[in-house]
Scaffold this motif. Structure first.
Motif, PDB file in Angstrom:
ATOM      1  N   PRO A   1      57.254  46.784  -3.772  1.00 29.51           N
ATOM      2  CA  PRO A   1      57.867  45.510  -4.185  1.00 29.51           C
ATOM      3  C   PRO A   1      57.246  45.021  -5.497  1.00 29.51           C
ATOM      4  N   GLY A   2      58.101  44.861  -6.499  1.00 28.26           N
ATOM      5  CA  GLY A   2      57.621  44.521  -7.837  1.00 28.26           C
ATOM      6  C   GLY A   2      57.437  45.793  -8.633  1.00 28.26           C
TER       7      GLY A   2
ATOM      8  N   GLU B   1      57.864  39.671   8.380  1.00 29.09           N
ATOM      9  CA  GLU B   1      59.235  40.179   8.397  1.00 29.09           C
ATOM     10  C   GLU B   1      59.667  40.747   7.056  1.00 29.09           C
ATOM     11  N   GLU B   2      59.420  39.985   5.976  1.00 28.90           N
ATOM     12  CA  GLU B   2      59.893  40.459   4.672  1.00 28.90           C
ATOM     13  C   GLU B   2      59.005  39.865   3.584  1.00 28.90           C
ATOM     14  N   ILE B   3      59.064  40.518   2.425  1.00 23.12           N
ATOM     15  CA  ILE B   3      58.168  40.174   1.316  1.00 23.12           C
ATOM     16  C   ILE B   3      58.983  39.536   0.214  1.00 23.12           C
ATOM     17  N   ASP B   4      58.725  38.271  -0.100  1.00 27.42           N
ATOM     18  CA  ASP B   4      59.408  37.668  -1.235  1.00 27.42           C
ATOM     19  C   ASP B   4      58.584  37.920  -2.494  1.00 27.42           C
ATOM     20  N   VAL B   5      59.292  38.152  -3.590  1.00 25.43           N
ATOM     21  CA  VAL B   5      58.646  38.329  -4.882  1.00 25.43           C
ATOM     22  C   VAL B   5      59.131  37.181  -5.755  1.00 25.43           C
ATOM     23  N   LEU B   6      58.220  36.438  -6.310  1.00 25.98           N
ATOM     24  CA  LEU B   6      58.593  35.219  -7.036  1.00 25.98           C
ATOM     25  C   LEU B   6      58.726  35.484  -8.526  1.00 25.98           C
ATOM     26  N   TYR B   7      59.646  34.794  -9.155  1.00 25.01           N
ATOM     27  CA  TYR B   7      59.701  34.789 -10.611  1.00 25.01           C
ATOM     28  C   TYR B   7      58.604  33.852 -11.120  1.00 25.01           C
ATOM     29  N   PRO B   8      58.150  34.065 -12.349  1.00 24.68           N
ATOM     30  CA  PRO B   8      57.103  33.177 -12.871  1.00 24.68           C
ATOM     31  C   PRO B   8      57.519  31.706 -12.827  1.00 24.68           C
ATOM     32  N   GLU B   9      58.812  31.416 -12.926  1.00 26.57           N
ATOM     33  CA  GLU B   9      59.235  30.024 -12.958  1.00 26.57           C
ATOM     34  C   GLU B   9      59.464  29.442 -11.558  1.00 26.57           C
ATOM     35  N   ASP B  10      59.400  30.269 -10.537  1.00 24.26           N
ATOM     36  CA  ASP B  10      59.624  29.767  -9.179  1.00 24.26           C
ATOM     37  C   ASP B  10      58.461  28.894  -8.721  1.00 24.26           C
TER      38      ASP B  10
ATOM     39  N   ASP C   1      53.830  35.218  -7.483  1.00 24.44           N
ATOM     40  CA  ASP C   1      54.135  36.654  -7.352  1.00 24.44           C
ATOM     41  C   ASP C   1      54.592  37.080  -5.949  1.00 24.44           C
TER      42      ASP C   1
ATOM     43  N   GLN D   1      60.919  26.923  -1.340  1.00 24.49           N
ATOM     44  CA  GLN D   1      61.848  28.018  -1.068  1.00 24.49           C
ATOM     45  C   GLN D   1      62.444  27.835   0.339  1.00 24.49           C
ATOM     46  N   PHE D   2      63.300  28.738   0.711  1.00 21.05           N
ATOM     47  CA  PHE D   2      64.010  28.554   1.986  1.00 21.05           C
ATOM     48  C   PHE D   2      63.096  28.747   3.196  1.00 21.05           C
TER      49      PHE D   2
END
Lengths: 451, 451, 451
Positions: free
Chosen positions: C183-184, C287-296, C318, C337-338
């Motif tokens: 991821p990433g 469960e799952e891996i979120d990858v963040l944008y720098p602006e998130d 990140d 985030q959600f």
């Protein structure tokens, strides 16, 4: 040929505007069209542009299949692993992404991949079934819910799209422009941006709720009212003749900077641009092409009191053709550089129609204004006469009796859409009024009798 | 050799400071020198630097031909197609570009290309005749007008340039510096910037209206009053001996950071820099070379009441040699870092002359101030004693009777230049006063009897 | 084998966390460990991070040698020539750099190179003897002074480091993460940053004056109180079993995002992360891996009144695993985030110990706060109980009788350090009080009886 070995229908998974293969030629060999689409829909600043881009890609797929429904062959319900930052899709976004394809002509949506591979390159690529191996994942549940909704969309199956606007996005024209050394460097800051130019024009109409077909230069332009040639760098004699006939027959033709520069062998037309010999059609001669630095100031100012009701001044970037009128009316002029006051937007009457030349790359707001004026003048119908709220994408499919209006809210917050006439929402099964509320990332599919 | 087959004069189109071939060696084989020049003159922020750069290149061409006139073999009157953003040249700019070459010693200016090719790589490269094929283009008309003016410049033909300042820009020194691993990385942010350092020194004199010859290290330094060695990284024994003789005979020698570090095989001089054994000539020992980060603070402060009238504090970037005086006077010292208060500018009397060492790369304003002081002290004549307005480039050619003063206004707006004595403008044919108005992008060529 | 030809001790100059060779396997063949280290210590904005990085590297060297002293084989007392901008080291900085290695377990420090080569690639690489060839250079004198000090540090020779905290930085885990597509993206903005994640955790303890051992996943975790697994992407069955035993026996285990994703063949663990089957140990399912944008926007908020006294909200960048508790307590939750309100930091009691899961990459301030809380809870001793001033690095070596406290001030200005009890400074030979002044770039080595 595979046909010697099987009577099954033949297709292959296309990949949008694939750079190195002319898909129109490939599609001549297919029984139906199918496509892979991996849009970036993660609430990033330019997400709207990504929606525009994929709306255009879906339109391309429909048109390459002769207007018949296509299949969305590959999609990822989760992260797309090869992206720089493979984010999770927010709840509801996957469904919107699929409905966008259906709205523009897909009759089916499929996944790559059913189950995540354990190893190798695509082990982190979104799938219906995750490594955990159960149905108790957010992604599985969203897909299952969406799958159940598809039953309700059965009336849409097999329906088409009635576009009166077309846009020429031609593989060979793109190749000719990109492979030429100049004007502007292909690799450096992507100034040529052929597809981006097409996308901006497509969006200008699409944001009005007006259907657009994607043509190549060989296409039959006969059935359209408006034909747009975004940077149609390559024009051959046969195309020129058909463009001439299109305008003579009453069509509205819109050309832009960098139009008609080379022939089919990527050699420049002699005798003055736009070529070949299209100066009389447009009533202009494009003498030379200025390329602007990002810091350069340039814009176009509309002539006051023009018959289209266009007004104001709009920024120009990257390209500005220096043109001379040879019969055309001037609708807008440049405001800066040594060619200030010289024509930038012209219209030439020819036969029953008219040929427009927009000499410069403008901000999208001007394309929106011009599209709006031309659509108004031509009497082309829109999905909604009231303007669409920001973030809401509207597209229609129809058969001989009904139209199916897809309203997709790509905004995080709720939106209200105003319709001309009520209908029935296929997803909820309920009759609607004319003021519709769309939840954040919500969708409606309104069935109405043909107007 | 081609000479066995023809008695025609031999030349080849050189390309400025071509990185991989020592043009001095090539020019020994030519009957006359010719050059290609494609400056970026598009009103961009650093356009002045581009004028400086090409003024130096033209001086190089003149000097490599032994001071005789050269030919500007290739130029583009329009966009240069391989550039990132090939802009149109503003009206008048092409003429200024050509006159700049003539001012610095060209006796002819030619084009690549006469007529734009229809196809292939250079179809969008500027030319005299465009694809349209007629003489009714802006570019053709500008060239025709400029061509007619050339007749009026006939008196200039064959004249030379009387430079008393020279600058050493040596191919092998550049190679030695660039190919060494350190100090500073060649590829990363171009810190070494050998040619940029030469250009900044050239501009310091050129902006005063003082002619500069470009030498290599093998050149005869005999005829000059001032000799500048910008980053002359490579010094061999023979050069060292001639530098010593130059100073002993009354010359003013100016060396900078990174001087005399290696020999002709790119091996470091032992026994202390500057080498070989030039510590006594400069009266300094350069112990070590500091390399600054962009965010580091450093500057040099002039010693109060020095005999050159230099004053103030000037920013230092990139390089700062840590030096120790061994007989030299200190004219300026560092203000920051752990070597604050240590010497940064020194002068050493030697024989009839003096040897300066400027230990750091300073902002151009200091080079301008130092050049001004040295020129004043040496009594070298300037094109105008009054300062030149910003954007105006001045250069002179002369024969035994007359001098021809080129005044080229690269500014968009009009400028006023003050002369010591009046003359006749060859372009207009009119006598002038001593207060001259130059239009934006305007030019004058003043003929005067030698002063 | 070289051992057939010589009975001399075998070593080789290692290069920190060398990317393509598992040094633990290589060290099994060596008689003692030696290393090259070229830190960037030039007062740049991120110099503190460079100190952290090399403190960790020295700890790695000590641990790969079984806790025995190692040799700093290569160092540059001057500019490192291949760097983008090879700066001079400020006076005192070279000594600090060497003492940092000794503080973390080196028994000797050596140079590359003794004398600068005249030519070739490394002619500008720092050395003891410069091209000038004398002892009268700043660098030579600094080295000579430091060399004389080494005699005073003789008591430190052969001493060890008593670490109760360990961190797993595993070559194969790094390879598995970096070579996976997602991821990433590895190349784009270095989001995975395995070593940077390890360094940040190491620094969280190191800044408290707490010694840290560096383990690989095969290491014996038996002797430690706290074990940190920064992004331990690869966990095999054997490691899982030992982690389980570590916690059962009373250890405090801390895992982070991306833990236990693949097995030793880089295939994903099925059945839910963290694997293999470690969900019950941590009491969570990732469960799952979120990858963040720098602006998130994302952060974690501590649960009020938790028993660790942790409070506040800390930024996440990140990575953010979406986890579900299956028995663990929640100590902090996401704020945006959600998956806002969902768990982000958990603790699970298991046997005599506890297993923590920090689901996201947080700002270093949170790692510092968590390390502080865990150290406090575990009763691990610190170099100083009073907080260390900014820029001061503290590390201890000890034998059976004494401890040797290194206090290294990497700040340009003086700092005051407060000790629990006085001692004797080996460098000056003087008894100290408990309030110690450290000059800018100053150092003290305090000898005290073991507490």
């Amino acid at each position: 040929s595979v046909r010697a070995h099987s009577s099954l229908p033949a297709t292959t998974n296309l990949m949008g505007f694939f750079p190195t293969l002319d898909y129109w030629r490939l599609c001549e060999q297919l029984d139906f069209v199918s496509n892979d689409a991996y849009p970036l829909l993660h609430e990033q600043a330019d997400m709207g542009r990504e929606v525009d881009q994929f709306a255009m890609v879906h339109d391309l797929m429909r048109c390459m299949g002769g207007g018949r429904p296509f299949i969305q062959m590959e999609a990822s319900p989760g992260p797309t692993n090869w992206m720089a930052r493979p984010k999770l899709k927010r709840p509801g976004m996957h469904r919107l992404e699929m409905l966008l394809a259906i709205a523009h002509g897909a009759d089916g949506t499929m996944y790559f991949q059913w189950r995540k591979s354990r190893g190798c390159h695509e082990k982190f690529h979104g799938a219906v079934v995750d490594h955990v191996g159960t149905e108790h994942t957010r992604m599985f549940r969203e897909i299952a819910t969406y799958g159940a909704e598809l039953d309700k969309l059965e009336p849409v199956l097999g329906t088409g799209t009635a576009a009166r606007v077309a846009l020429v996005a031609d593989w060979e024209a793109r190749w000719a422009l990109e492979r030429s050394c100049g004007p502007g460097h292909k690799e450096q800051d992507h100034i040529k941006d052929y597809l981006g130019t097409c996308r901006d024009w497509h969006a200008a109409f699409s944001h009005l709720g007006v259907a657009v077909d994607i043509c190549e230069r060989r296409s039959d332009f006969g059935g359209y009212d408006i034909l747009v040639l975004p940077q149609l760098f390559l024009i051959d004699d046969d195309t020129a003749q058909r463009l001439r006939a299109f305008v003579a027959g009453g069509g509205t033709l819109v050309a832009t900077q960098l139009t008609g520069i080379v022939d089919a062998t990527n050699r420049c037309h002699l005798g003055g641009w736009p070529g070949p010999d299209l100066r009389d059609l447009f009533g202009v001669w494009a003498e030379e092409i200025d390329v602007l630095y990002p810091e350069d100031l340039q814009s176009i100012a509309l002539v006051p009191d023009n018959d289209l009701g266009l007004a104001g001044t709009f920024t120009v970037t990257d390209y500005a053709d220096r043109i001379h009128t040879q019969g055309a009316e001037v609708l807008a002029s440049y405001t800066h550089q040594f060619y200030a006051q010289q024509p930038a937007l012209t219209r030439n009457r020819h036969g029953e129609g008219s040929a427009w030349y927009l000499a410069a790359r403008t901000e999208p707001a001007f394309l929106a204004a011009l599209a709006n004026a031309l659509v108004g003048q031509t009497g082309i119908s829109r999905a909604t006469t009231a303007p669409l709220p920001e973030g809401v994408h509207a597209a229609r499919r129809c058969d001989t009796q009904h139209e199916y209006l897809f309203l997709l809210n790509f905004a995080r917050h709720a939106r209200t859409v105003t319709l001309d006439r009520a209908g029935r929402d296929l997803l909820s099964g309920k009759q609607t009024g004319t003021q519709l509320r769309l939840d954040g990332y919500g969708a409606l599919v309104i069935e109405r009798p043909l107007g």
